[in-house]
Design a protein around this motif. Structure first.
Motif, PDB file in Angstrom:
ATOM      1  N   MET A  37       0.843  -1.201   0.000  1.00 35.38           N
ATOM      2  CA  MET A  37       0.000   0.000   0.000  1.00 35.38           C
ATOM      3  C   MET A  37       0.875   1.248   0.000  1.00 35.38           C
ATOM      4  O   MET A  37       0.656   2.166  -0.786  1.00 35.38           O
ATOM      5  CB  MET A  37      -0.920   0.022   1.230  1.00 35.38           C
ATOM      6  N   ALA A  51       2.564   1.589  -3.343  1.00 38.28           N
ATOM      7  CA  ALA A  51       1.622   2.073  -4.361  1.00 38.28           C
ATOM      8  C   ALA A  51       1.385   3.570  -4.189  1.00 38.28           C
ATOM      9  O   ALA A  51       1.345   4.318  -5.175  1.00 38.28           O
ATOM     10  CB  ALA A  51       0.299   1.313  -4.252  1.00 38.28           C
ATOM     11  N   GLN A  52       1.242   4.013  -2.962  1.00 37.23           N
ATOM     12  CA  GLN A  52       0.990   5.433  -2.713  1.00 37.23           C
ATOM     13  C   GLN A  52       2.175   6.288  -3.154  1.00 37.23           C
ATOM     14  O   GLN A  52       1.991   7.349  -3.758  1.00 37.23           O
ATOM     15  CB  GLN A  52       0.654   5.647  -1.234  1.00 37.23           C
ATOM     16  N   VAL A  93      -7.609   1.628   2.660  1.00 37.77           N
ATOM     17  CA  VAL A  93      -7.627   0.686   1.547  1.00 37.77           C
ATOM     18  C   VAL A  93      -7.116  -0.672   1.993  1.00 37.77           C
ATOM     19  O   VAL A  93      -6.116  -0.763   2.705  1.00 37.77           O
ATOM     20  CB  VAL A  93      -6.734   1.195   0.390  1.00 37.77           C
ATOM     21  N   PHE A  94      -7.826  -1.710   1.576  1.00 39.68           N
ATOM     22  CA  PHE A  94      -7.359  -3.060   1.832  1.00 39.68           C
ATOM     23  C   PHE A  94      -7.124  -3.789   0.527  1.00 39.68           C
ATOM     24  O   PHE A  94      -7.683  -3.417  -0.502  1.00 39.68           O
ATOM     25  CB  PHE A  94      -8.389  -3.839   2.659  1.00 39.68           C
ATOM     26  N   ALA A  95      -6.328  -4.828   0.603  1.00 38.64           N
ATOM     27  CA  ALA A  95      -6.131  -5.653  -0.587  1.00 38.64           C
ATOM     28  C   ALA A  95      -7.461  -6.310  -0.922  1.00 38.64           C
ATOM     29  O   ALA A  95      -8.158  -6.810  -0.054  1.00 38.64           O
ATOM     30  CB  ALA A  95      -5.062  -6.698  -0.302  1.00 38.64           C
ATOM     31  N   VAL A 138      -6.372  -6.703  -8.020  1.00 31.71           N
ATOM     32  CA  VAL A 138      -5.128  -6.020  -7.678  1.00 31.71           C
ATOM     33  C   VAL A 138      -4.999  -4.684  -8.412  1.00 31.71           C
ATOM     34  O   VAL A 138      -4.564  -3.686  -7.861  1.00 31.71           O
ATOM     35  CB  VAL A 138      -3.907  -6.908  -7.989  1.00 31.71           C
ATOM     36  N   VAL A 165      -7.114  -2.053  -6.675  1.00 30.52           N
ATOM     37  CA  VAL A 165      -6.639  -1.657  -5.347  1.00 30.52           C
ATOM     38  C   VAL A 165      -5.427  -0.742  -5.449  1.00 30.52           C
ATOM     39  O   VAL A 165      -5.217   0.132  -4.612  1.00 30.52           O
ATOM     40  CB  VAL A 165      -6.369  -2.896  -4.461  1.00 30.52           C
ATOM     41  N   MET A 166      -4.613  -0.922  -6.487  1.00 35.68           N
ATOM     42  CA  MET A 166      -3.442  -0.052  -6.666  1.00 35.68           C
ATOM     43  C   MET A 166      -3.889   1.395  -6.911  1.00 35.68           C
ATOM     44  O   MET A 166      -3.390   2.319  -6.297  1.00 35.68           O
ATOM     45  CB  MET A 166      -2.598  -0.526  -7.860  1.00 35.68           C
ATOM     46  N   ALA A 176      -5.316   2.803  -3.718  1.00 38.02           N
ATOM     47  CA  ALA A 176      -4.241   3.145  -2.768  1.00 38.02           C
ATOM     48  C   ALA A 176      -3.561   4.441  -3.190  1.00 38.02           C
ATOM     49  O   ALA A 176      -3.269   5.308  -2.355  1.00 38.02           O
ATOM     50  CB  ALA A 176      -3.213   2.011  -2.700  1.00 38.02           C
ATOM     51  N   GLN A 177      -3.325   4.602  -4.486  1.00 37.54           N
ATOM     52  CA  GLN A 177      -2.653   5.813  -4.967  1.00 37.54           C
ATOM     53  C   GLN A 177      -3.505   7.053  -4.718  1.00 37.54           C
ATOM     54  O   GLN A 177      -2.996   8.087  -4.286  1.00 37.54           O
ATOM     55  CB  GLN A 177      -2.303   5.654  -6.449  1.00 37.54           C
TER      56      GLN A 177
END
Lengths: 171, 171
Positions: free
Chosen positions: A80, A83-84, B70-72, B76, B79-80, B83-84
């Motif tokens: 996470m 990615a951030q 954010v969780f996985a 995928v 979620v990326m 997260a960003q």
């Protein structure tokens, strides 16, 4: 052309700056690691990394940016943050109107060593050789960032030549 | 106190702004969804969302920010991006020196409905009731952002009272 390579990370964010020389080689300009305090709040850590990334653009005025693409890993918490930080790198490039590309770890390894499964030591050894450095850059995140920048210089140049050839053929 | 709640997302990023009233209730100020063009490059999409988030701070001058953690997830790729965008929201708050907290989806659901396993319709119904709205805010991302803001208003206020009580007891 000057390339800034970024290996995104919240605790250690590697960066590497290289120039393409007139003889078609790559020359080291700068390499290092941006860090944030692991005990600080996440929003402060992200801001510190964002400020440091922004400063890289000021200090080195790159023409093009390459960022390692983030994949889901075993450690969800780590991915996470990674990615951030990759998002911050992309926004910093985009805000300045600079071209940016992402490469997967195996694309970078394949470009540098010929094998997408090369280990970190092998990548570090090749980076050292390609840039003609007296010793391997440390930590590994710094060497990885240089590998990303070299990958971009080589692949980007090849892609530009290909695009030019395709454009010429259509004329 | 004015709270900005953000439900991070790359294609649809929900936002909700609420005020705490003198009678201890919550009043709607604004609600909506920030969008980025799914066909654009990732760095352009992130920049567009970042610019829009930044504008929310200008338009609504919130005192405090709440972002869904954010969780996985199964997807995928999704979620990326999420997260960003959450990272961009955190940096925007931090850059302005504003307090920011993250809440998990189940924390938000539990605060609003009493159950951490409530479904989206139940959350939307409670948000509509709590804010005294004529109808449920749409899309779901917008209603979720309001739920996050309400959760923060209630939990943040409770945490502030607790902190004040602890500080008073130590005097």
């Amino acid at each position: 052309m000057r390339v800034l390579g970024i290996d995104p990370g919240l605790t250690r964010c590697g960066f590497g700056v290289i120039d393409s020389t007139t003889t078609g080689k790559a020359a080291l300009v700068a390499v290092g690691v941006l860090r944030s305090d692991p005990t600080a709040a996440i929003e402060q850590r992200l801001l510190d990394i964002d400020t440091a990334i922004s400063q890289l653009f000021v200090d080195y005025a790159p023409d093009s940016i390459a960022v390692e693409r983030v994949f889901a890993q075993a450690n969800v918490r780590t991915v996470m943050g990674t990615a951030q930080v990759s998002g911050l790198a992309l926004v910093n490039a985009s805000r300045r109107g600079l071209p940016v590309r992402s490469y997967t770890p195996s694309e970078v390894k394949a470009a540098i060593t010929g094998s997408g499964r090369a280990d970190k030591a092998q990548v570090g050894t090749m980076v050292t050789k390609i840039l003609g450095l007296p010793e391997m850059p440390k930590p590994a995140d710094a060497a990885d960032a240089l590998a990303i920048a070299i990958c971009h210089l080589w692949r980007g140049a090849a892609q530009d030549r290909l695009a030019a050839a395709v454009a010429a053929a259509r004329r």
